[in-house]
Design an enzyme around this catalytic site. Sequence first.
Site, PDB file in Angstrom:
ATOM      1  N   GLU A 489       0.840  -1.191   0.000  1.00 43.46           N
ATOM      2  CA  GLU A 489       0.000   0.000   0.000  1.00 43.46           C
ATOM      3  C   GLU A 489       0.885   1.255   0.000  1.00 43.46           C
ATOM      4  O   GLU A 489       1.114   1.840  -1.020  1.00 43.46           O
ATOM      5  CB  GLU A 489      -0.949  -0.018   1.203  1.00 43.46           C
ATOM      6  CG  GLU A 489      -2.042   1.017   1.073  1.00 43.46           C
ATOM      7  CD  GLU A 489      -3.338   0.638   1.771  1.00 43.46           C
ATOM      8  OE1 GLU A 489      -3.381  -0.391   2.455  1.00 43.46           O
ATOM      9  OE2 GLU A 489      -4.309   1.399   1.629  1.00 43.46           O
ATOM     10  N   GLU A 761      -2.086   0.063  13.289  1.00 40.67           N
ATOM     11  CA  GLU A 761      -3.247   0.476  12.499  1.00 40.67           C
ATOM     12  C   GLU A 761      -4.545   0.285  13.297  1.00 40.67           C
ATOM     13  O   GLU A 761      -5.443   1.106  13.247  1.00 40.67           O
ATOM     14  CB  GLU A 761      -3.299  -0.378  11.227  1.00 40.67           C
ATOM     15  CG  GLU A 761      -4.481  -0.092  10.339  1.00 40.67           C
ATOM     16  CD  GLU A 761      -4.366  -0.791   9.002  1.00 40.67           C
ATOM     17  OE1 GLU A 761      -3.687  -1.835   8.927  1.00 40.67           O
ATOM     18  OE2 GLU A 761      -4.967  -0.291   8.028  1.00 40.67           O
TER      19      GLU A 761
HETATM   20  C1  BGC Z   1      -5.299   2.652   4.821  1.00 35.65           C
HETATM   21  C2  BGC Z   1      -5.883   3.677   5.753  1.00 35.65           C
HETATM   22  C3  BGC Z   1      -6.717   4.544   4.884  1.00 35.65           C
HETATM   23  C4  BGC Z   1      -7.839   3.683   4.448  1.00 35.65           C
HETATM   24  C5  BGC Z   1      -8.996   4.309   3.787  1.00 35.65           C
HETATM   25  C6  BGC Z   1      -6.415   1.827   4.323  1.00 35.65           C
HETATM   26  O1  BGC Z   1      -6.026   0.779   3.547  1.00 35.65           O
HETATM   27  O2  BGC Z   1      -4.288   1.930   5.370  1.00 35.65           O
HETATM   28  O3  BGC Z   1      -5.068   4.170   6.673  1.00 35.65           O
HETATM   29  O4  BGC Z   1      -7.071   5.762   5.379  1.00 35.65           O
HETATM   30  O5  BGC Z   1      -7.390   2.583   3.714  1.00 35.65           O
HETATM   31  O6  BGC Z   1     -10.038   4.003   4.527  1.00 35.65           O
END
Ligand code: BGC
Length: 911
Positions: A489, A761
Amino acid sequence: MVKRFFIIQLIILVGFSVQLFGQSLSVHDLTVNFKRNPMGTTQNPRFSWKLKSDLRNTVQESYSISVSTNPEFTHENLVWETGKVNSSQSVLIPYTGKELKSGEKYFWRVEVWDNHGNKSGWSKELAWWQTGRLDKSEWKAKWIQGVDVVDSINGPALYFRKKFESRGKIVSATLYATSHGMYDPFMNGQRIGDSYFAPGWTSYSKRLQYQVYDVTELIKAGENVIGASVASGWFRTRISNHRELWGKKLSLYMQLEVKYENGKTEYICTDDSWKVTDKGPIRFSELYDGEFYDATMENTGWLSPAYDEAHWKKVETLNISVQNLISTEIEPVREIETISPKRVFQTPKGEWVVDFGQNMVGWVELSISGKTGTTIQIWHGEILDKDGNFYNGNLRTAKQKNTYILKGKGKEVFHPSFTFQGFRYIKVEGFPDRPKQENFKGIVLHSDLSVTGSFECSNPLLNQLYQNILWTQKGNFLEVPTDCPQRDERLGWTGDAQLFLKTAMFNMNVYSFFSKWLKDLAVDQSPEGKIPPVVPNILENFGGSSAGWADAAMIIPWHLYLHYGDTLILKNQYESMKAYVDFLLDNSTGHLRNKSHHFGDWLFYSPVNDRSGKAAVTEKDLLGQSFFAHSTQLLVNAAKTLNKIDDVEYYSIELNKIKAAFMQEFVSPNGRLTSNTQTAYSLALAFDLFPENMRDKAVERLIKNINDYQGHITTGIVGTSYISNVLTRYGKTDIAYKMLLKETNPGWLYQVKKGATTIWERWDGIQEDGSFQTASMNSFNHYALGSIGNWIYNTIAGIQRDADAPGGRNMIIHPIPGGGITSAKGIYDSPYGEIVSQWEIIDSAFVLKVSVPANSTAVVYLPSEEAGKIAEKGNIKTKSKEMKILSSAEGYTKILIGSGDYTFEINNDTD
Ligand code: BGC
């Protein structure tokens, strides 16, 4: 209004100052656009400095700046002399001298006079900046790409070289370079500069940064070789599940300008005389998956003139516009620190694992000797599973694996070049012997932002939490503010960035980092005004207005302005801000936002296998309307600051209607929100959506909700950023402490107790039984929940910005002890210098030490209404020459102080 506030304050303090001569006054920390000695600047330079003085209440009365093309400041070289200017401004003074030339190094110095009659004399630091290319017509190089080489996303890095001769005595040599892909520049066998991952990450098709390097010392008389290695980087590597986002082929752009003593300038530019090969050691390099380096394929000597390049291939020139080339505004990524392994051990599975003791971002430097062809493989992971085995299941499809093949000639040292990893542990395979600690170094890489804050207190768990926040910022402030640095990501999620911003600004100087990123945000904004959820935008079809994400377009410029006191940031972003609010207005009916996609209060607390109805779900439309109002409010604020009277009037009326629509749709006549969650109440209170008479009741409901969860926070990343400050604003700091100090899930210290060294997270990335949360969404290095850092600075340390005197001109010192903490210390290095707030409870006394940098002031809240109980080298009542008592109410005496060090003792027991 802001100006008036300063002036009143300064007059008060200047009036109090004692005329003492012969005391020292000096200037230091000279910066241009908040950067020390920047290379390649194309923005108009703005000068800042800090004052040092032995005396309290020091205010700058005047300054003088001179700018010259030589460090001796000889008369004929001067391009700007301000003369003595009567002004207290010491931050961001714009250059208005002679027209600046491209590629020129300018030296500058400043002297100041203060209100005590002291003069600093010229600054001692050698301060300069070098301009970049100020006109696009000055680009002479051509883009080049390889012919007949393997040039594909999974293929090897390409190596480019060019032999050239220098003719005469060199005065200076400057290299301008950029690439499609990521490049490392070289000259005569040496890597140029100390930065990595050039040209950085931007929305490349619209904005591509070039870098500027001073290579004067690297050029030799006679024959030289300049070269570069180029690999996929963000340009075409896999990002999320997209590939080749900005192009399919690697290409290079270099312009070397050599100035000779005889006044001539020679240009060595990329053109069709360069050579290229794909037969080099980097066989594969990808951001998520890592690098494959075969040292047996190194082209020994390829950067020396004698090298035989017969087998190298031709390049072709490309007709690509240079219109998108921009100078680099941001501090580059550098190696910031080195971490030695804490232990090397064999796991129950029998694998060799190295523990660096800290979840970090960067790479591992391997030092090893062995036979030719020995293959070492290094996997990176953040955590061990509950049996103590290496775990990387949460990386999703990212391999995070580096491979090194030994050439077999003595000691070999390797680190990758075009990739980085997020890890605390590595698993190693292929070692000739047992791996040892000395074989590895953990190299921490991030954008080279100076650390501006620190915090510690008497509670070790909170100290660890603070360190975890800082480490998470280090790991994710790499070119753009990313959500996470390890899995497949690593994107510039707008929501996460804005939610963490206020914490980030205390921790580090993020001014350029965000002002650059905001420009990418603006160019990636859709014509209707939509803001993509990630910047640079890699999503073709984006929702574009997710509540709390898209609002980064408003929240980030506004808070950067408050923090750094710079209206330029608002000017630059104003059109983008306005377009976003207009988009929201266009997509509302009766000022109620139309249904659209929202991520919601992402990762709110939900008990495992929730059937209890206890999940803290906040209605997405309620979030949408809350941020609609907040963003409109920020537009009004920005318009006021920029004196755009018509906009202030227009959007203020709209704002009232948006708030009214909120009340009608989401609030019962009795003040109950349609979502009974901590996030819903926190936002409605933070954004002033309730009329005043309903606010106390809303606070009660918020507290009831917290108590229903036995004092736990249950917000997702959105609510977390607001809840604690809302509680403190309404006098409920005790509840905020209670929430903060919970050691069970959900809560910050739960993570700390589970051994976290960065912010996770999810509240419970590791669950109570030691198992992991779902692997598809379980990063251990995600800063969003670390937004509590702002409250830690504001409330425990008690260091707060003053919206009426932005940029640190006046700070508010208002610590609120609680939670059994007996001492705390916070430091923030503002544009004026270090502000310190340190307190301790000793028996019944409260001792508060405050340091205020010169040329700024502070309003200090001292916890007693009776000024007679407050001492600062004698009772403060007797100190009217040095400090001003502003008020005594609500348990505090509020005073205004100027610069200097103070120790206040408050003893509420004494009569
Ligand atoms: C991320 C988050 C981001 C979100 C959107 C995720 O995959 O890691 O931190 O804000 O997607 O909802």
